[in-house]
Write a protein that holds these residues in place. Structure first.
Motif, PDB file in Angstrom:
ATOM      1  N   GLY A   1       0.824  -1.204   0.000  1.00  0.00           N
ATOM      2  CA  GLY A   1       0.000   0.000   0.000  1.00  0.00           C
ATOM      3  C   GLY A   1       0.856   1.251   0.000  1.00  0.00           C
ATOM      4  N   ASP A   2       0.184   2.403  -0.047  1.00  0.00           N
ATOM      5  CA  ASP A   2       0.885   3.686  -0.001  1.00  0.00           C
ATOM      6  C   ASP A   2       1.025   4.160   1.443  1.00  0.00           C
ATOM      7  N   GLY A   3       1.983   5.019   1.683  1.00  0.00           N
ATOM      8  CA  GLY A   3       2.074   5.707   2.956  1.00  0.00           C
ATOM      9  C   GLY A   3       2.990   5.094   3.992  1.00  0.00           C
ATOM     10  N   ASN A   4       3.645   3.963   3.700  1.00  0.00           N
ATOM     11  CA  ASN A   4       4.568   3.352   4.650  1.00  0.00           C
ATOM     12  C   ASN A   4       3.913   3.204   6.031  1.00  0.00           C
ATOM     13  N   GLU A   5       2.670   2.689   6.031  1.00  0.00           N
ATOM     14  CA  GLU A   5       1.843   2.648   7.227  1.00  0.00           C
ATOM     15  C   GLU A   5       2.514   1.978   8.414  1.00  0.00           C
ATOM     16  N   LEU A   6       3.174   0.852   8.187  1.00  0.00           N
ATOM     17  CA  LEU A   6       3.666   0.047   9.305  1.00  0.00           C
ATOM     18  C   LEU A   6       4.748   0.741  10.120  1.00  0.00           C
ATOM     19  N   GLU A   7       5.393   1.736   9.548  1.00  0.00           N
ATOM     20  CA  GLU A   7       6.436   2.455  10.277  1.00  0.00           C
ATOM     21  C   GLU A   7       5.998   3.881  10.619  1.00  0.00           C
ATOM     22  N   GLY A   8       4.731   4.177  10.370  1.00  0.00           N
ATOM     23  CA  GLY A   8       4.245   5.526  10.631  1.00  0.00           C
ATOM     24  C   GLY A   8       2.933   5.512  11.394  1.00  0.00           C
ATOM     25  N   LYS A   9       1.849   5.864  10.706  1.00  0.00           N
ATOM     26  CA  LYS A   9       0.551   6.023  11.363  1.00  0.00           C
ATOM     27  C   LYS A   9       0.088   4.759  12.085  1.00  0.00           C
ATOM     28  N   PHE A  10       0.463   3.610  11.565  1.00  0.00           N
ATOM     29  CA  PHE A  10       0.026   2.341  12.152  1.00  0.00           C
ATOM     30  C   PHE A  10       0.436   2.214  13.618  1.00  0.00           C
ATOM     31  N   LEU A  11       1.486   2.910  14.029  1.00  0.00           N
ATOM     32  CA  LEU A  11       2.022   2.776  15.382  1.00  0.00           C
ATOM     33  C   LEU A  11       1.186   3.493  16.435  1.00  0.00           C
ATOM     34  N   ALA A  12       0.284   4.383  16.033  1.00  0.00           N
ATOM     35  CA  ALA A  12      -0.506   5.148  16.993  1.00  0.00           C
ATOM     36  C   ALA A  12      -1.554   4.275  17.664  1.00  0.00           C
ATOM     37  N   ALA A  13      -1.767   4.498  18.949  1.00  0.00           N
ATOM     38  CA  ALA A  13      -2.809   3.768  19.669  1.00  0.00           C
ATOM     39  C   ALA A  13      -4.181   4.065  19.093  1.00  0.00           C
ATOM     40  N   HIS A  14      -4.327   5.226  18.411  1.00  0.00           N
ATOM     41  CA  HIS A  14      -5.607   5.612  17.797  1.00  0.00           C
ATOM     42  C   HIS A  14      -5.568   5.455  16.276  1.00  0.00           C
ATOM     43  N   SER A  15      -4.655   4.648  15.757  1.00  0.00           N
ATOM     44  CA  SER A  15      -4.530   4.455  14.305  1.00  0.00           C
ATOM     45  C   SER A  15      -5.739   3.710  13.751  1.00  0.00           C
ATOM     46  N   SER A  16      -6.316   4.235  12.671  1.00  0.00           N
ATOM     47  CA  SER A  16      -7.456   3.559  12.046  1.00  0.00           C
ATOM     48  C   SER A  16      -7.010   2.313  11.281  1.00  0.00           C
ATOM     49  N   SER A  17      -5.819   2.345  10.685  1.00  0.00           N
ATOM     50  CA  SER A  17      -5.352   1.167   9.957  1.00  0.00           C
ATOM     51  C   SER A  17      -5.001   0.039  10.923  1.00  0.00           C
ATOM     52  N   ALA A  18      -4.376   0.359  12.065  1.00  0.00           N
ATOM     53  CA  ALA A  18      -4.110  -0.662  13.074  1.00  0.00           C
ATOM     54  C   ALA A  18      -5.414  -1.181  13.669  1.00  0.00           C
ATOM     55  N   PHE A  19      -6.374  -0.293  13.813  1.00  0.00           N
ATOM     56  CA  PHE A  19      -7.700  -0.680  14.304  1.00  0.00           C
ATOM     57  C   PHE A  19      -8.313  -1.738  13.383  1.00  0.00           C
ATOM     58  N   ALA A  20      -8.294  -1.486  12.081  1.00  0.00           N
ATOM     59  CA  ALA A  20      -8.829  -2.452  11.121  1.00  0.00           C
ATOM     60  C   ALA A  20      -8.045  -3.757  11.160  1.00  0.00           C
ATOM     61  N   ALA A  21      -6.723  -3.656  11.280  1.00  0.00           N
ATOM     62  CA  ALA A  21      -5.899  -4.861  11.336  1.00  0.00           C
ATOM     63  C   ALA A  21      -6.197  -5.670  12.591  1.00  0.00           C
ATOM     64  N   ASN A  22      -6.352  -4.985  13.727  1.00  0.00           N
ATOM     65  CA  ASN A  22      -6.675  -5.676  14.966  1.00  0.00           C
ATOM     66  C   ASN A  22      -8.039  -6.340  14.891  1.00  0.00           C
ATOM     67  N   CYS A  23      -8.967  -5.693  14.222  1.00  0.00           N
ATOM     68  CA  CYS A  23     -10.319  -6.234  14.130  1.00  0.00           C
ATOM     69  C   CYS A  23     -10.387  -7.422  13.167  1.00  0.00           C
ATOM     70  N   PHE A  24      -9.804  -7.266  11.987  1.00  0.00           N
ATOM     71  CA  PHE A  24      -9.983  -8.254  10.924  1.00  0.00           C
ATOM     72  C   PHE A  24      -8.775  -9.154  10.684  1.00  0.00           C
TER      73      PHE A  24
END
Length: 273
Positions: A54-77
């Protein structure tokens, strides 16, 4: 009183610390690694490749936030990635494939929209746009001229295009709902999956006490107005809160591991602000 976005981020960070006492957050509420932001039973190796494509290098950026929406989706699904047939979403089951951070080109130049999750059955696609706290800040609809000038196929005659044109005249027509993002997702889905049954599902976090701030009621009202304006469009639009999704999972006769997973999700995300 702090604004609801700050209060929500603080509550989610506190829940992270409570549920993961050995995993520190930094001063901005970010975990040290992507793995540290995952719930028990959620394995990064199951979906790492999806995020890296994907775009945005999520795993080393936004994904790390406790309030991250992408981590939220990953945790859920995430646990469904290797067993998609066990997922039930808005009354639909029998999924054969799940993909995170799925690119859906619009047919225009530039970056393709990334959907947080795309779930496929033999006859239907459900694409999820996941939100955590993002909608608690204000949004302004912006579209490149190419959307009006270069979309010349059937999409031009549908309600998604009409809503885009309306928002170009009234870019602050929605305060909380990022309608421009949803419209771009819809254009990408229509271009990527022509002639198929496609749903764009807006899946959003709410606290355990949404009555604590009027922003949550305003967000709900905007969702309803947007749904009415885009009704009968392709793709079909639907919305659901994460707490309502978890309730539906607890009410079904699902796999043995699912109730424990829902309990973990609720402990981490169903917080009061």
């Amino acid at each position: 009183m702090l604004n609801p976005s700050v209060r929500a981020a603080q509550a989610l960070a506190a829940a992270y610390t409570h549920t993961h006492p050995s995993r520190p957050l930094d001063g901005k509420g970010y975990a040290e690694t992507a793995e540290a932001n995952l719930l028990e039973g959620v394995r990064l190796e199951d979906f790492r490749q999806d995020f890296e494509q994907g775009d945005g290098n999520e795993l080393e950026g936004k994904f790390l936030a406790a309030h991250s929406s992408s981590a939220f989706a990953a945790n859920c699904f995430g646990p469904f990635k290797t067993r998609p047939e066990e997922l039930e979403l808005v009354g639909k089951g029998g999924f054969t494939k799940l993909g995170f951070e799925r690119k859906c080109p619009t047919g225009l130049r530039g970056k393709s929209p990334n959907l947080d999750l795309v779930a496929q059955t033999d006859d239907q696609i459900i694409a999820v746009e996941s939100k955590c706290t993002e909608y608690l800040t204000s949004h302004e609809a912006r579209f490149a001229d190419a959307y009006s000038e270069k979309i010349l196929d059937d999409r031009r005659d549908g309600p998604w295009f009409a809503e885009m044109e309306r928002l170009k005249q009234d870019p602050r027509g929605y305060v909380h709902l990022d309608a421009a993002q949803l419209i771009k997702h819809a254009f990408g889905l229509a271009y990527t999956f022509p002639g198929q049954k496609v749903m764009l599902l807006y899946l959003y976090w709410e606290p355990a006490n949404p009555e604590a701030d009027p922003a949550f009621a305003r967000h709900q009202a905007e969702i309803e107005a947007f749904a009415e304006r885009t009704s009968e469009g392709f793709p079909r639009f639907a919305s659901l809160s994460y707490p309502a999704l978890w309730k539906s999972w607890n009410n079904r006769e699902g796999p043995d591991w699912l109730r424990a997973h829902v309990a973990n999700l609720q402990a981490r995300y169903l917080v009061e602000i």
